[in-house]
Design a protein around this motif. Structure first.
Motif, short mmCIF file in Angstrom:
data_model
loop_
_atom_site.label_atom_id
_atom_site.label_comp_id
_atom_site.label_asym_id
_atom_site.label_seq_id
_atom_site.Cartn_x
_atom_site.Cartn_y
_atom_site.Cartn_z
N LEU A 27 0.84 -1.20 0.00
CA LEU A 27 0.00 0.00 0.00
C LEU A 27 0.87 1.25 0.00
O LEU A 27 0.59 2.20 -0.73
N MET A 28 1.94 1.24 0.80
CA MET A 28 2.83 2.39 0.84
C MET A 28 3.58 2.56 -0.49
O MET A 28 3.93 3.68 -0.87
N ALA A 29 3.80 1.46 -1.19
CA ALA A 29 4.44 1.54 -2.50
C ALA A 29 3.55 2.29 -3.49
O ALA A 29 4.00 3.21 -4.19
N TYR A 30 2.27 1.91 -3.54
CA TYR A 30 1.35 2.61 -4.43
C TYR A 30 1.11 4.04 -3.96
O TYR A 30 0.90 4.95 -4.78
N SER A 31 1.14 4.24 -2.66
CA SER A 31 1.03 5.60 -2.14
C SER A 31 2.19 6.47 -2.62
O SER A 31 2.01 7.63 -3.01
N SER A 32 3.41 5.91 -2.61
CA SER A 32 4.58 6.68 -3.07
C SER A 32 4.47 7.00 -4.56
O SER A 32 4.89 8.08 -5.00
N ILE A 33 3.91 6.07 -5.35
CA ILE A 33 3.70 6.34 -6.77
C ILE A 33 2.77 7.54 -6.94
O ILE A 33 3.01 8.45 -7.74
N GLY A 34 1.68 7.54 -6.16
CA GLY A 34 0.75 8.67 -6.20
C GLY A 34 1.41 9.97 -5.79
O GLY A 34 1.20 11.02 -6.42
N HIS A 35 2.21 9.92 -4.73
CA HIS A 35 2.87 11.14 -4.25
C HIS A 35 3.85 11.69 -5.27
O HIS A 35 3.99 12.92 -5.42
N MET A 36 4.55 10.82 -5.97
CA MET A 36 5.44 11.30 -7.02
C MET A 36 4.64 11.96 -8.15
O MET A 36 5.10 12.93 -8.76
N GLY A 37 3.44 11.45 -8.38
CA GLY A 37 2.56 12.10 -9.37
C GLY A 37 2.19 13.51 -8.94
O GLY A 37 2.20 14.45 -9.75
N TYR A 38 1.85 13.68 -7.66
CA TYR A 38 1.53 15.02 -7.16
C TYR A 38 2.74 15.95 -7.28
O TYR A 38 2.60 17.12 -7.67
N ALA A 39 3.92 15.45 -6.93
CA ALA A 39 5.12 16.29 -7.02
C ALA A 39 5.40 16.68 -8.46
O ALA A 39 5.85 17.81 -8.73
N LEU A 40 5.13 15.77 -9.40
CA LEU A 40 5.37 16.08 -10.81
C LEU A 40 4.44 17.17 -11.34
O LEU A 40 4.71 17.78 -12.38
N VAL A 41 3.33 17.41 -10.63
CA VAL A 41 2.46 18.53 -11.00
C VAL A 41 3.25 19.83 -10.92
O VAL A 41 3.16 20.69 -11.81
N GLY A 42 4.05 19.97 -9.86
CA GLY A 42 4.87 21.16 -9.73
C GLY A 42 5.97 21.22 -10.78
O GLY A 42 6.29 22.30 -11.30
N VAL A 43 6.56 20.07 -11.12
CA VAL A 43 7.59 20.04 -12.16
C VAL A 43 7.00 20.43 -13.51
O VAL A 43 7.59 21.21 -14.27
N ALA A 44 5.81 19.91 -13.81
CA ALA A 44 5.16 20.19 -15.09
C ALA A 44 4.80 21.67 -15.22
O ALA A 44 4.74 22.20 -16.34
N ALA A 45 4.58 22.36 -14.10
CA ALA A 45 4.27 23.78 -14.16
C ALA A 45 5.41 24.56 -14.78
O ALA A 45 5.18 25.56 -15.48
N GLY A 46 6.65 24.13 -14.54
CA GLY A 46 7.80 24.75 -15.19
C GLY A 46 8.07 26.18 -14.80
O GLY A 46 8.67 26.93 -15.58
N ASN A 47 7.65 26.59 -13.60
CA ASN A 47 7.89 27.96 -13.17
C ASN A 47 8.47 27.97 -11.76
O ASN A 47 8.64 26.91 -11.14
#
Length: 483
Positions: free
Chosen positions: A300-320
Motif C-alpha cells: 500500500l505504501m508503494a502505491y502511495s509513493s507512486i501517487g505522491h510522485m505524481g503530485y510532485a510532478l504537478v509542480g515540475v510540469a508547471a515549469g515555473n
C-alpha cells in the motif's frame, strides 16, 4: 543570473569528499573489527551524515567545481539536507530490526553512506556525464541493500528485480544522453541551455533523446509507466531498506528531475511539459486506485509513493518558480510522513515477528493508543487534510499548476487526492473501529518511539515552520532558474 564562482578545486564538494572518506574508513573499521554487529559503524555513519549536513549548510552562494561538472547552489543545498535527513532516519530505523533478525552486517551502513554520496552528486550534477555517474553510484549500492538478507528469498528476489529493471532504465537514460549529445554537441548543462536558447526549435532527434532521458529518470522516482518494480521491491526488501527507498532516493531523483527539466531544458518547456502532464496524471490515478485493494501495508505504501510522485510532478510540469518551490516543500513534508509511517510498520510485531497485513492493525487504538494516534496523523497528512504538513505540499504544487494555466491537471490532482483519502481513512477505521483478534506486542523500541514522535510533531506543527521552509524553497527555485 546568479554570479557563479568557477572553482576547479574541490571546495564546493567538501561534504561529498567527506562522505567518501568516511565510507572508506568505515569499510576498513568493519573489516578489522570483524563480527560485532552494525550498531557501532551504524551510529558512526549517522554522525557522518549529520556532519555532512552541517558542511552543506555552511556553504553559500553558487559555486562550480571539477571544471563545471559539479555545482552547488541553494537548490542543491536544500535537496541535500533532505537526502541526509532521510538516510540518517532510515539508518536509525534499521538498528533494532537487524538486532532482532540477527542479520546486521557492517557493510549495510557503509553502503548507505556511498548511496547517499551518489544522491548528493546527482543533485549537484551540472553535466550529463556527472548526472550518470551520481545516478549509478546511488543505484549500485541500492541494488545490494535491497538484497542484503541473502538468506531470505523475498529479499533476494527484490534485489534481483530492482537490479534488472534498474539496468534497463539506466540504459534508456544513457541512450537519451547520447542522443542529446549527438544533436546538441555538448553534455554540459550550461552549454545545452545556450544551444537551446539560440535554436529556433528542437530537432526530432533531440526530442527523442529527451524522452529517453525523462523515461530513465521516471523509473528512479517510480512514476507510471515505469513503476512496475516498486510494489514488489517495497514488499520484498527488509522494512528498513524499504523505508530508505521511500525517502532519500526519491528526493534525490526528483530533485535531479527538476534540475534537468528546469535547467538545461527549460527553454524546451513545450516539448517536455506534455510528457510530464501525462506521467503525473497516470501516477496519481494508479496510486489512488491500485492502493485500494492492497492488504499488505508495505505494498500500500508503494502505491502511495507512486501517487505522491505524481503530485510532485504537478509542480515540475508547471515549469515555473512557484512549481519548483512547491516541489521542494512537498519533498520536505514527504520525508517526515513516510519515515514516521515506516517506523510504526517496524513496530508491528506479534510474538517477536514482524507482521505487515492491514488487518494486524485492528484494535491498535486500544493496545497502543499513541502509535495509533501518530499513524492517524501520518495518514491524514498523506491524504492532504489541513492543517497537517501534507496539505501544504499539495496546496503549493496545485497552485503552481493553476498559475501555469494547467487547470485540468490541478483538478485531476484534487480528485485523485479525494480518491486516495479512501485507503488512508481505511487504515484509521481499522485501527479505531475494528476489534483486535490478536494484539501486537506491547514493547516498542526507544529509537522507533523517538522517530515516530519526532516525525509526528513536525507533521502536526509544520504550519509553524512553513515560513522559513517556504523561504528556503523559494531561494532554491530562484537559484535554479536564475530568476
Amino acid at each position: 543570473m546568479n554570479a557563479v564562482t568557477s572553482l576547479p578545486v574541490m571546495a564546493p564538494a567538501t561534504a561529498e569528499i567527506f562522505l567518501a572518506i568516511v565510507g572508506a574508513l568505515l569499510l576498513m573499521f568493519g573489516v578489522f573489527r570483524g563480527s560485532g554487529g552494525m550498531r557501532a559503524p551504524g551510529w558512526l555513519a549517522v554522525l557522518a551524515l549529520l556532519v555532512a549536513g552541517i558542511l552543506v549548510v555552511a556553504k553559500s552562494g553558487t559555486q562550480e567545481a571539477f571544471f563545471g561538472l559539479f555545482i552547488t547552489d541553494a537548490f542543491a543545498r536544500f535537496a541535500k539536507v533532505l537526502i541526509l535527513l532521510g538516510s540518517a532516519f532510515a539508518l536509525i530505523l534499521s538498528f533494532g530490526y537487524f538486532d532482532r533478525e540477527r542479520g546486521g552486517r557492517f557493510e549495510y551502513p557503509v553502503l548507505i553512506v556511498f548511496s547517499t554520496l551518489g544522491m548528493m552528486m546527482m543533485v549537484s550534477a551540472n553535466d550529463l556525464i556527472a548526472l550518470y555517474m551520481g545516478l549509478e553510484m546511488q543505484s549500485l549500492a541500492l541494488y545490494v541493500i535491497a538484497s542484503i538478507r541473502r538468506d531470505t528469498l523475498r529479499s533476494t528476489e527484490a534485489g534481483l528485480k530492482y537490479f534488472v529493471l534498474g539496468a534497463l532504465s539506466s540504459g534508456m537514460l544513457l541512450y537519451g544522453c547520447s542522443l542529446v549529445y549527438g544533436f546538441a554537441g555538448t553534455t554540459s548543462f550550461t552549454g545545452l541551455a545556450e544551444v537551446f536558447q539560440k535554436a529556433d526549435g528542437p530537432s526530432v532527434g533531440l526530442v527523442v533523446g529527451l524522452v529517453f532521458l525523462i523515461s530513465g529518470l521516471a523509473f528512479k522516482i517510480s512514476a507510471v509507466p515505469f513503476h512496475m518494480w516498486t510494489p514488489d521491491v517495497y514488499e520484498g526488501a527488509p522494512t528498513p531498506v524499504t523505508a530508505l527507498f521511500a525517502v532519500a532516493p526519491k528526493v534525490a531523483a526528483l530533485a535531479l528531475f527538476v534540475r534537468v527539466t528546469a535547467g538545461p531544458f527549460g527553454d524546451l518547456l513545450s516539448s517536455w511539459q506534455q510528457i510530464l502532464v501525462f506521467v503525473s496524471i497516470a501516477s496519481m490515478a494508479l496510486g489512488a486506485f491500485a492502493a485500494m485493494v492492497q492488504t499488505n501495508i508495505k505494498r500500500l505504501m508503494a502505491y502511495s509513493s507512486i501517487g505522491h510522485m505524481g503530485y510532485a510532478l504537478v509542480g515540475v510540469a508547471a515549469g515555473n518558480e512557484a512549481g519548483v518551490t512547491g516541489v521542494m516543500i512537498y519533498l520536505a513534508t514527504y520525508i517526515f510522513m513516510n519515515v514516521g509511517t515506516f517506523a510504526i510498520i517496524l513496530a508491528m510485531r506479534r510474538d517477536g515477528r514482524l507482521v505487515e497485513s492491514l488487518s494486524d492493525l485492528s484494535g491498535l487504538s486500544k493496545t497502543h493508543p499513541m502509535l495509533a494516534f501518530a499513524l492517524m496523523v501520518f495518514m491524514f497528512s498523506m491524504a492532504g487534510i489541513p492543517p497537517l504538513a501534507g496539505f501544504f505540499g499539495k496546496w503549493y504544487v496545485f497552485m503552481a499548476a493553476v498559475n501555469a494555466g494547467l487547470f485540468g491537471l490541478a483538478v485531476i490532482g484534487v480528485l485523485a487526492s479525494v480518491v486516495g483519502a479512501f485507503y488512508y481513512l481505511r487504515i484509521v477505521k481499522i485501527m479505531y473501529f475494528d476489534d483486535a483478534t490478536q494484539p501486537l506486542d506491547g514493547a516498542v523500541a526507544g529509537d522507533l518511539r523517538a522517530v515516530v514522535f519526532g516525525s509526528a510533531v513536525v507533521t502536526v506543527l509544520f504550519l509553524l515552520f512553513l515560513s522559513p521552509v517556504y523561504e528556503q524553497a523559494r531561494q532554491a527555485a530562484v537559484s535554479l532558474l536564475g530568476a
